[in-house]
Scaffold this motif. Structure first.
Motif: not given
Length: 271
Positions: A20-25, A39-40, A62-69, A86-88
């Motif tokens: 998958a193509r992962v990016d942070t915007v 994260v997209t 206590g987490g953030n947008y990048a936790d899942w990836v 998938v959108i985080c």
């Protein structure tokens, strides 16, 4: 031939060939007047596909947008397997994905359910209807996912929860909730109206596909049992998974497989 085989093996093992193509915007929130890191994840072959469904995947306290990836790379493989975006989004520190009446800088219900969904549909090739949108998350994010799904059934067709804090009232001094709602002692009505279990009256049989998952050693196990019983009392169909496990990433690394398969089957059914 041998070199070609070695190269192919390297590509497969490294994930270069099929990933998958992962990016942070940054997604601007007008209601909070700030950028929200998000994260997209676009599945492999996204550019070759027709419009795709979207899963919104929320992090915990206590987490953030990048936790899942970062913690569960399998999310990318599952996005590929099921051809879903998938959108985080970042949910802030202790937002619980509410629109806070106490702190105007915490308006995450509006951000996720309205602003973020609109942004995603404008940026990516999505199916722009509720039947092609689902939302799930862990812990605080499990609460947030069900809270938003139940309150915005025009936006989301399916909602899920992994170890979700689905009834906040037994925990009046924990996880910054009083900072967003005021103290339970002084603002009981606000706590009653901002807890998932008290949104069940918004549901009718079949109005929302639901998957709730919680481990038997989890400190949220009791409130998940009560939500399950409430849904049964009101004859609301739902899937409920209970298995050994605690409130940790070992549990969620397995739970996400069930969640994404469930959402994939929902998307297929409604296509």
């Amino acid at each position: 031939m041998k070199k070609a085989s070695l190269l192919l093996s390297f590509l497969l093992l490294s994930g270069i060939a099929f990933s998958a193509r992962v990016d942070t915007v940054n997604v601007f929130s007008k209601v909070m007047n700030k950028n929200i890191k998000t994260v997209t994840i676009l599945p492999d072959g996204y550019d070759d596909h027709h419009a795709l469904p979207v899963l919104y995947l929320l992090h915990g306290y206590g987490g953030n947008y990048a936790d899942w990836v970062n913690r569960v790379p399998a999310v990318q493989e599952l996005a590929d397997r099921y051809s879903m975006i998938v959108i985080c989004p970042d949910g802030g520190v202790g937002s619980w994905y509410w629109d806070s009446e106490v702190d105007k800088e915490f308006q995450y219900e509006t951000f996720v359910a309205k602003e973020l969904v609109a942004w995603v549909d404008s940026e990516f090739n999505t199916r722009e209807n509720r039947q092609s949108r689902a939302i799930t998350g862990l812990s605080m994010g499990g609460h947030g996912a069900l809270y938003l799904a139940m309150r915005h059934q025009d936006v989301f067709g399916a909602g899920g929860s992994m170890s979700g804090g689905v009834d906040i009232r037994p925990f009046p001094l924990r996880w910054d909730m009083a900072k967003r709602l005021g103290s339970y002692a002084e603002n009981p009505a606000s706590w009653e109206s901002h807890t998932v279990i008290n949104q069940v009256h918004l549901l009718t049989p079949g109005s929302l596909e639901l998957l709730i998952d919680c481990g038997t050693e989890d400190f949220f196990y009791g409130v998940n049992e009560r939500l399950h019983d409430r849904l049964l009392e009101r004859n609301i169909p739902h899937s409920y998974i209970v298995r050994p496990g605690a409130h940790n990433w070992d549990y969620w690394k397995e739970a996400i497989h069930y969640q994404m398969l469930f959402m994939h089957r929902y998307f297929e059914k409604t296509t």
